[in-house]
Scaffold this active site. Structure first.
Site, PDB file in Angstrom:
ATOM      1  CB  ALA A  29      -0.905  -0.020   1.220  1.00 36.54           C
ATOM      2  CG  ASN A  30       0.055   4.721  -1.838  1.00 39.86           C
ATOM      3  OD1 ASN A  30      -0.678   5.598  -1.365  1.00 39.86           O
ATOM      4  ND2 ASN A  30      -0.239   4.088  -2.972  1.00 39.86           N
TER       5      ASN A  30
END
Ligand code: C5P
Length: 223
Positions: A29-30
């Site tokens: 993810a970010n």
């Protein structure tokens, strides 16, 4: 924004991060919060547009007055965007993962004494570039450029490479507090020049952007 500035328009916005599965329980993810993209969708709805917001996993409530489609991965997001077209305006505010892994169908087990697994990364589709080159391309295609150095130069390069009409560039270097924060310092980069805005709350950036999009659409139609 003038009420009705985007009346009769369809605006498609992407927002938030994407999650790329590693296996059924893990993902990459970010740190995108979705705050800026969601604020743009909300502002466009207030301006009278029909808004389709396609968002990755975020902690935010659905903005009022928008059709919201929740997705996880970049590929899901692209499919949802293609479904949502045609549109008058596309705003790609999502922090789409550049890469994914070929996800395992079963949870990867940690075996005693075994080596740590390694993953080959596969490139994800570029949603913005794909919309900008679509045969049913929206009249106005807007991208974001989150940069840590040479913000304007990188935005100019991105404008050309992605084939969009406008890039909203911002500095997300450490200490800027932009990524995940409530404020943004945006530069509107188009082929004709740069318009730099002061540091504003993301809602205010969204309102200004929506007002500019309405103006640009009207100019394009008058031309
Ligand atoms: O190349 P970069 O990721 O910096 O470009 C950012 C812009 O491109 C953003 O508007 C983002 O939403 C869009 N993008 C996309 N699909 C990708 C990567 C970026 O739509 N796979």
């Amino acid at each position: 924004v003038e009420p009705g500035a985007l009346a009769g328009r369809h605006v498609v916005v992407t927002s938030g991060p994407t999650h790329e599965a590693i296996d059924p329980v893990r993902y990459i993810a970010n740190r995108s919060s979705g705050k800026q993209g969601h604020a743009i969708a909300a502002a466009a709805a207030i301006a009278g547009a029909r808004v389709t917001l396609i968002c990755g996993p975020v902690m935010l409530p659905d903005p009022p007055g928008c059709d919201v489609i929740h997705v996880e991965s970049a590929r899901d997001m692209l499919a949802a965007v293609e479904q949502a077209l045609p549109a008058d305006v596309f705003v790609g505010a999502a922090a789409v993962a550049d890469w994914r892994v070929e996800a395992a169908t079963q949870k990867i087990k940690k075996e005693q004494g075994a080596e740590a697994p390694s993953f080959a990364l596969v490139e994800n589709p570029d949603i913005l570039a794909s919309v900008a080159r679509a045969q049913n391309r929206p009249r106005l295609v807007v991208g974001f450029a989150a940069e840590t150095t040479n913000v304007i130069a990188h935005a100019r390069e991105k404008l050309a490479r992605k084939g969009c009409d406008l890039i909203v560039a911002n500095d997300v270097s450490e200490g800027s507090g932009v990524f995940g924060g409530d404020e943004n310092e945006a530069h509107l980069v188009s082929p004709i020049g740069v318009e730099s805005w002061p540091r504003l709350r993301k809602e205010a950036v969204a309102e200004r952007l929506v007002a500019r999009l309405a103006e640009i659409l009207n100019e394009k139609e008058a031309a």
